[in-house]
Design a protein around this motif. Structure first.
Motif, PDB file in Angstrom:
ATOM      1  N   PHE A  23     100.448   9.115   2.796  1.00 17.86           N
ATOM      2  CA  PHE A  23     100.453   9.553   1.400  1.00 17.86           C
ATOM      3  C   PHE A  23      99.334   8.922   0.570  1.00 17.86           C
ATOM      4  O   PHE A  23      99.342   9.011  -0.657  1.00 17.86           O
ATOM      5  CB  PHE A  23     101.820   9.290   0.764  1.00 17.86           C
ATOM      6  N   SER A  24      98.383   8.324   1.234  1.00 18.77           N
ATOM      7  CA  SER A  24      97.263   7.706   0.512  1.00 18.77           C
ATOM      8  C   SER A  24      96.157   8.739   0.265  1.00 18.77           C
ATOM      9  O   SER A  24      96.265   9.890   0.672  1.00 18.77           O
ATOM     10  CB  SER A  24      96.696   6.541   1.342  1.00 18.77           C
ATOM     11  N   GLU A  25      95.105   8.284  -0.370  1.00 20.15           N
ATOM     12  CA  GLU A  25      93.924   9.116  -0.606  1.00 20.15           C
ATOM     13  C   GLU A  25      92.791   8.741   0.346  1.00 20.15           C
ATOM     14  O   GLU A  25      91.641   9.106   0.114  1.00 20.15           O
ATOM     15  CB  GLU A  25      93.475   8.973  -2.070  1.00 20.15           C
ATOM     16  N   ILE A  26      93.113   7.996   1.390  1.00 19.89           N
ATOM     17  CA  ILE A  26      92.109   7.558   2.366  1.00 19.89           C
ATOM     18  C   ILE A  26      91.478   8.788   3.027  1.00 19.89           C
ATOM     19  O   ILE A  26      92.197   9.675   3.485  1.00 19.89           O
ATOM     20  CB  ILE A  26      92.756   6.665   3.451  1.00 19.89           C
ATOM     21  N   LYS A  70     113.482   6.188  16.436  1.00 23.56           N
ATOM     22  CA  LYS A  70     114.128   7.101  15.487  1.00 23.56           C
ATOM     23  C   LYS A  70     113.603   6.874  14.070  1.00 23.56           C
ATOM     24  O   LYS A  70     113.386   7.829  13.332  1.00 23.56           O
ATOM     25  CB  LYS A  70     115.639   6.949  15.559  1.00 23.56           C
ATOM     26  N   CYS A  71     113.393   5.626  13.697  1.00 27.18           N
ATOM     27  CA  CYS A  71     112.861   5.342  12.363  1.00 27.18           C
ATOM     28  C   CYS A  71     111.471   5.948  12.186  1.00 27.18           C
ATOM     29  O   CYS A  71     111.170   6.523  11.138  1.00 27.18           O
ATOM     30  CB  CYS A  71     112.829   3.839  12.105  1.00 27.18           C
ATOM     31  N   MET A  72     110.634   5.834  13.218  1.00 26.53           N
ATOM     32  CA  MET A  72     109.292   6.420  13.128  1.00 26.53           C
ATOM     33  C   MET A  72     109.384   7.940  13.060  1.00 26.53           C
ATOM     34  O   MET A  72     108.718   8.570  12.227  1.00 26.53           O
ATOM     35  CB  MET A  72     108.420   5.986  14.308  1.00 26.53           C
ATOM     36  N   LEU A  73     110.214   8.536  13.913  1.00 27.85           N
ATOM     37  CA  LEU A  73     110.345   9.997  13.894  1.00 27.85           C
ATOM     38  C   LEU A  73     110.862  10.487  12.543  1.00 27.85           C
ATOM     39  O   LEU A  73     110.362  11.471  11.999  1.00 27.85           O
ATOM     40  CB  LEU A  73     111.264  10.473  15.025  1.00 27.85           C
ATOM     41  N   ILE A  74     111.847   9.791  12.005  1.00 24.29           N
ATOM     42  CA  ILE A  74     112.392  10.181  10.695  1.00 24.29           C
ATOM     43  C   ILE A  74     111.297  10.078   9.630  1.00 24.29           C
ATOM     44  O   ILE A  74     111.140  10.979   8.798  1.00 24.29           O
ATOM     45  CB  ILE A  74     113.624   9.331  10.333  1.00 24.29           C
ATOM     46  N   ALA A  75     110.543   8.984   9.640  1.00 23.09           N
ATOM     47  CA  ALA A  75     109.474   8.803   8.648  1.00 23.09           C
ATOM     48  C   ALA A  75     108.445   9.921   8.749  1.00 23.09           C
ATOM     49  O   ALA A  75     108.014  10.482   7.729  1.00 23.09           O
ATOM     50  CB  ALA A  75     108.796   7.449   8.840  1.00 23.09           C
ATOM     51  N   VAL A  76     108.064  10.269   9.974  1.00 18.99           N
ATOM     52  CA  VAL A  76     107.052  11.306  10.155  1.00 18.99           C
ATOM     53  C   VAL A  76     107.595  12.666   9.722  1.00 18.99           C
ATOM     54  O   VAL A  76     106.928  13.404   8.993  1.00 18.99           O
ATOM     55  CB  VAL A  76     106.551  11.345  11.614  1.00 18.99           C
ATOM     56  N   LEU A  78     110.021  13.304   7.636  1.00 16.04           N
ATOM     57  CA  LEU A  78     110.168  13.332   6.175  1.00 16.04           C
ATOM     58  C   LEU A  78     108.817  13.538   5.495  1.00 16.04           C
ATOM     59  O   LEU A  78     108.718  14.282   4.518  1.00 16.04           O
ATOM     60  CB  LEU A  78     110.816  12.044   5.677  1.00 16.04           C
ATOM     61  N   SER A  79     107.780  12.901   6.015  1.00 13.96           N
ATOM     62  CA  SER A  79     106.451  13.083   5.421  1.00 13.96           C
ATOM     63  C   SER A  79     105.981  14.528   5.596  1.00 13.96           C
ATOM     64  O   SER A  79     105.362  15.093   4.695  1.00 13.96           O
ATOM     65  CB  SER A  79     105.436  12.101   6.015  1.00 13.96           C
ATOM     66  N   VAL A  85     104.706  20.832   5.432  1.00 16.50           N
ATOM     67  CA  VAL A  85     104.297  21.265   6.768  1.00 16.50           C
ATOM     68  C   VAL A  85     105.475  21.861   7.538  1.00 16.50           C
ATOM     69  O   VAL A  85     105.307  22.807   8.300  1.00 16.50           O
ATOM     70  CB  VAL A  85     103.657  20.100   7.563  1.00 16.50           C
ATOM     71  N   ILE A  86     106.671  21.301   7.349  1.00 15.67           N
ATOM     72  CA  ILE A  86     107.868  21.859   7.988  1.00 15.67           C
ATOM     73  C   ILE A  86     108.864  22.252   6.913  1.00 15.67           C
ATOM     74  O   ILE A  86     108.819  21.737   5.794  1.00 15.67           O
ATOM     75  CB  ILE A  86     108.526  20.891   9.004  1.00 15.67           C
ATOM     76  N   GLY A  87     109.763  23.137   7.276  1.00 16.00           N
ATOM     77  CA  GLY A  87     110.779  23.601   6.342  1.00 16.00           C
ATOM     78  C   GLY A  87     111.994  22.698   6.305  1.00 16.00           C
ATOM     79  O   GLY A  87     112.194  21.850   7.179  1.00 16.00           O
TER      80      GLY A  87
END
Length: 175
Positions: A23-26, A70-76, A78-79, A85-87
């Motif tokens: 979510f950065s502007e990098i 699971k935490c990484m998958l959830i974070a991705v 959700l982003s 990108v996904i519904g």
């Protein structure tokens, strides 16, 4: 703390790092985000390999390793939902399964139940989720359709885990 568990802790740390970068502007933030997800996936492979090869498998690692995934998958996911990108239906299907697996694993662990290690379908599903995530982040064709296939496989893997868990804990009570 052994090295495999330390690598798992690093995967937990990579979750907010991913979120911040995504979510950065990098410039090239999507590629940096993909790199973070790839690094998390690599540490998962390495920690599992080291734990098995050097007989450093611990109950803590058995519980934390899939939780970090699971935490990484959830974070991705959700982003990807928040960025359009996904519904919502795909996100809900994924989140329900992942959160249920986290909650039930924790409940069973704290009740002293035996934990079922990852099976082949579960590992394959995780790899396929990462492949689909990359495809989605790069806006590749067929990613949305493949996402639903992987969601279906993840639910099938969950049913197998439930069956294995019940069988394992039923046999441990019989002893």
């Amino acid at each position: 703390m052994n090295l495999p568990n330390l690598l798992t802790i690093i995967r937990f740390i990579l979750v907010p790092v991913y979120w911040g970068v995504f979510f950065s502007e990098i410039p090239g933030r999507v590629y940096w985000s993909l790199g973070i997800v790839l690094l998390a996936g690599l540490t998962d492979v390495v920690d599992g390999y080291i734990a098995r090869k050097h007989k450093q498998v611990t109950q803590l690692g058995i519980m934390l390793d899939p939780l970090a995934d699971k935490c990484m998958l959830i974070a991705v996911f959700l982003s990807l939902l928040l960025s359009g990108v996904i519904g919502i239906s795909a996100a809900i299907a994924i989140l329900i399964r992942e959160l249920a697996m986290i909650i039930f694993s924790a409940i069973f662990h704290f009740r002293g139940k035996k934990t079922v290690p990852a099976n082949l379908l579960g590992k394959l599903t995780t790899v396929l989720f990462y492949v689909v995530l990359f495809m989605l982040m790069l806006h590749l064709p067929a990613a949305q359709h493949l996402l639903w296939v992987v969601i279906g496989l993840s639910y099938l893997a969950s049913l197998i885990y439930i069956s294995q868990f019940r069988s394992l804990n039923r046999s441990s009570h019989a002893k």
